[in-house]
Design an enzyme around this catalytic site. Structure first.
Site, PDB file in Angstrom:
ATOM      1  CE  LYS A  11      -0.622  -0.507   4.989  1.00  8.80           C
ATOM      2  NZ  LYS A  11      -1.540  -0.993   5.980  1.00  8.80           N
ATOM      3  CB  SER A  13      -1.981   7.046  -6.403  1.00 10.85           C
ATOM      4  OG  SER A  13      -2.430   5.941  -5.646  1.00 10.85           O
ATOM      5  CE1 TYR A  14       0.410   1.450  -3.896  1.00 12.42           C
ATOM      6  CE2 TYR A  14      -1.637   2.687  -3.790  1.00 12.42           C
ATOM      7  CZ  TYR A  14      -0.563   2.094  -3.158  1.00 12.42           C
ATOM      8  OH  TYR A  14      -0.450   2.170  -1.789  1.00 12.42           O
ATOM      9  CG  HIS A  15      -2.172   3.605 -13.953  1.00  9.69           C
ATOM     10  ND1 HIS A  15      -2.831   2.649 -14.696  1.00  9.69           N
ATOM     11  CD2 HIS A  15      -1.604   4.446 -14.860  1.00  9.69           C
ATOM     12  CE1 HIS A  15      -2.663   2.893 -15.983  1.00  9.69           C
ATOM     13  NE2 HIS A  15      -1.925   3.986 -16.107  1.00  9.69           N
ATOM     14  CB  ALA A  60       2.971   0.808 -12.208  1.00  7.08           C
TER      15      ALA A  60
END
Length: 711
Positions: free
Chosen positions: A2, A320-322, A325
């Site tokens: 997370k 946000s994680y996209h 990455a």
């Protein structure tokens, strides 16, 4: 997983790209700096680095000769000279244009003995707003000095060992030229290495040994490449410091090899593979570098399909994680490009990222803001962060004029023309009437994430959810994530009923198998129809009509064998006005609940909406206040309303909701809106029709007949 973005954020904020020729002396530095060799305290340790290096690597000829002669002290001097001159380029660092913000300098100043060893650990601060101190009673660092208030905060203990203050400290050194910053880094980093030596083999328990577990190791390894670039030219970065640094770096990469994360599709695994990939390119002098590169290249290439669904959306379904990455893959792309390694990657490496880049463009609001989608914290997704990343995407895809237009705020390229965009594999749908800040834009989220259960993970159980932006204002903001650790906040903000969708007896949905049934563009409206088997005995179908690019009609049908109360939930805008940055502030309440139907806004800037819901069968209405969160630990009050229908086992609960933007608040009384289903005869209300639906909506005297047919 997370907090993966914390490790990736430096990659997401990369400087404008340069070719290897453009770096020049800004990377190589001054090779004429004095080479100072400290007295060797550990002669065996001093030799260790030469056992790890490939002394036949071009440029190390003199180092090899001195080692063969047993003169390790001068070999270390020659090695330092080599590292100051070597033709390896780091696109993350431009030594001629390094700046440090006041905040970064503050972090750097605190992370020293004079600053009481106050280390930046994520966003955790003490009661005075300072970083927590790790200064022991003897005046030295006490790494086990966990503040009492953080004793149960496991994330604090993990984040501490990601050394998030070291990059700000290195930038402060380069920007100011003050040796106190590199000296503080030497004192702290080598104390940490002595306190937490690298374990052999596999680290099984993150609670017993969090220092070398998961993200901790890969985050440090990635950052150490930048740290080396910032410090290697300093007189205080001696030959002895270099040899110890290189041994520790090698240990980090080998520890990753011994501790590959079990989930090959996870963000943690990607972070590890990024660290190994970068080591293979930017540390080619090690004997293991060729294997690091081969392993990293194969893993990173396969990760493109592991990390992203075929429509380009990251498998965590969180922007946000996209973003993080994509930044990872971009960082690898740039490092490989400037070090002449890009040709060794598959030719379609960047093509795989094209849809991923377009997704960020499509879910970014026209004023370059982001909603709190899943675990995304909109307060962090600032305009500068988004445009910087979008410009990196534009660099990878220079032929995409629409991406260029949005990335450069209309200065270059061609304005996008799309008004309806779908990502049907993942379940994101965007409707809009333009791309400028005064446009209207709705995001519909109905993810296909069949393996996700409960509240865990970054994808919240909110299938069917909608978010709305009109002329610079977020009228239906996502609930966000108030806390990762407080169990009440964690479960509340993620819950289905905190989102603008259907629930059964206010319970969380049990299935996320969203699918697209239909899209349609006509002269009068655009249409999206999606469905999700939200519960074992209840399926939610939602049709969204965007009528004339002006207003929305949402038709909800909950059908199945369930004999239970069905809830239509709408969580509204922040009710206290906005400050200069667009965040709600205390003051007048700008929300009025229209009892029995919905609500309307009363903002004094002429930007308002009405939202009215109508049930086909008998219903009850409830409203109250709640919250949404733009950042961990922060919340904003807002109103909500809920319409309940007692569904019979052989019937459907059916609702029509009209969302209508209007101007000045004092014109509300002039707005007249009604809606009803017209596909059931009297006495057959609540009947579900598998192939479609028909409704009649009247807005200010104008009648709209809206329908679809799935045949």
């Amino acid at each position: 997983m997370k907090k993966f973005l914390l490790c990736l954020l430096p990659a997401a904020l990369l400087c404008a790209a340069c070719t290897s020729e453009e770096f020049g002396d800004s990377v190589k530095g001054n090779p004429d700096l004095p080479l100072i060799l400290d007295p060797v305290q550990d002669e065996d340790g001093d030799r260790t680095v030469f056992e790890l290096l490939n002394l036949d690597y071009p440029g190390l000829e003199s180092v090899k000769a001195l080692c063969e002669a047993g003169d390790y002290g001068n070999a270390a001097l020659k090695l330092l000279q080599y590292y100051r001159e070597r033709p390896v380029y780091n696109p993350n660092v431009n030594l001629l244009q390094t700046t440090a913000t006041a905040t970064e300098i503050s972090y750097a100043d605190q992370a020293s003995k004079d600053g009481d060893y106050r280390f930046k650990v994520y966003e955790y601060v003490d009661d005075n707003g300072q970083c927590w101190s790790f200064k022991g009673t003897d005046g030295n660092i006490d790494w086990g000095l966990i503040p009492e208030s953080m004793d149960e905060e496991s994330e604090f203990k993990y984040q501490l060992h990601r050394h998030q203050w070291m990059i700000p400290q290195a930038k402060a050194y380069k920007a100011t030229g003050d040796d106190k910053y590199i000296q503080a880094w030497i004192d702290v980093y080598f104390d940490w290495l002595e306190t937490f030596p690298c374990p052999e083999g596999r680290v099984e328990d993150q609670n017993l040994n969090p220092q070398w577990y998961g993200l901790q190791t890969s985050c440090r390894a990635i950052d150490q490449l930048d740290i080396l670039s910032y410090y290697v030219h300093s007189e205080l970065f001696t030959a002895e410091i270099l040899t110890k640094f290189l041994v520790a770096y090698h240990q980090h990469i080998e520890s990753i090899y011994a501790n590959w994360w079990h989930d090959s599709a996870s963000n943690i695994r990607l972070s590890q593979e990024q660290a190994v990939m970068l080591a293979g390119i930017m540390m080619p002098e090690f004997k293991r570098s060729a294997e690091w590169f081969a392993t990293g290249k194969e893993a990173i290439t396969s990760q493109l399909t592991n990390q992203f669904n075929s429509d380009g959306v990251h498998n965590e379904f969180d922007p946000s994680y996209h973003l993080g990455a994509v930044a990872d893959f971009y960082n690898i792309y740039k490092v490989a490009q400037v070090n002449s390694k890009l040709g060794e990657f598959p030719s379609d490496y960047t093509d795989c990222l094209r849809n991923a880049a377009k997704f960020i463009m499509d879910v970014t609001y026209p004023d370059y803001s982001m909603d709190n989608i899943n675990d995304t914290r909109s307060a962090r997704m600032t305009k500068s962060v988004l445009t910087r990343n979008l410009r990196q995407y534009s660099e990878m895809f220079p032929d995409d004029d629409e991406l260029k237009w949005f990335a450069y705020e209309g200065l270059y390229g061609t304005r996008p023309q799309s008004t309806l965009v779908t990502y049907p594999v993942s379940g994101y749908y965007i409707m809009r009437n333009g791309w400028t800040p005064n446009a209207t834009m709705l995001i519909h989220k109905n993810c296909y994430d069949p393996d996700r259960t409960g509240l865990s993970g970054h994808n919240h159980p909110d299938n069917g959810h909608v978010m709305l932006y009109v002329n610079g204002r977020k009228f239906l903001p996502d609930a966000g994530t108030m806390s990762y650790t407080d169990p009440d906040y964690y479960s509340t903000y993620r819950s289905t009923e905190m989102h603008n969708t259907i629930t059964r007896a206010r319970a969380n949905i049990t299935s996320r198998k969203g699918r697209l049934l239909k899209t349609e563009s006509s002269t009068g409206y655009e249409l999206i129809v999606t469905e999700n088997p939200a519960y074992d005995d209840l399926t939610h179908r939602r049709a969204i009509f965007f009528v004339g690019g002006k207003f929305f009609v949402i038709v909800d049908e909950a059908y199945g064998t369930a004999a239970e109360t069905v809830n239509l939930n709408f969580k509204l805008w922040g009710g206290k006005g906005k400050d200069a940055d667009g965040y709600p502030v205390s003051g007048k309440n700008y929300t009025v609940i229209d009892e029995g139907y919905g609500a309307h806004s009363t903002f004094d800037d002429g930007n308002n909406i009405i939202i009215k819901s109508f049930a086909e069968t008998a219903s009850t209405f409830d409203s109250n206040t709640g919250y949404y969160s733009n950042e961990i630990g922060q919340k904003t009050q807002r109103y909500w309303y809920r319409m309940d229908v007692a569904k019979a086992a052989d019937k459907a609960a059916r609702f029509v909701t009209v969302i209508y933007p209007f101007g000045a608040a004092d014109t509300y009384a002039q707005q007249n809106i009604t809606a009803e289903f017209i596909d059931n005869t009297p006495g057959n209300e609540g009947t579900f029709h598998e192939n479609g639906v028909s409704v009649k909506v009247v807005v200010n005297g104008v009648q709209y007949s809206l329908s679809y047919n799935l045949n």
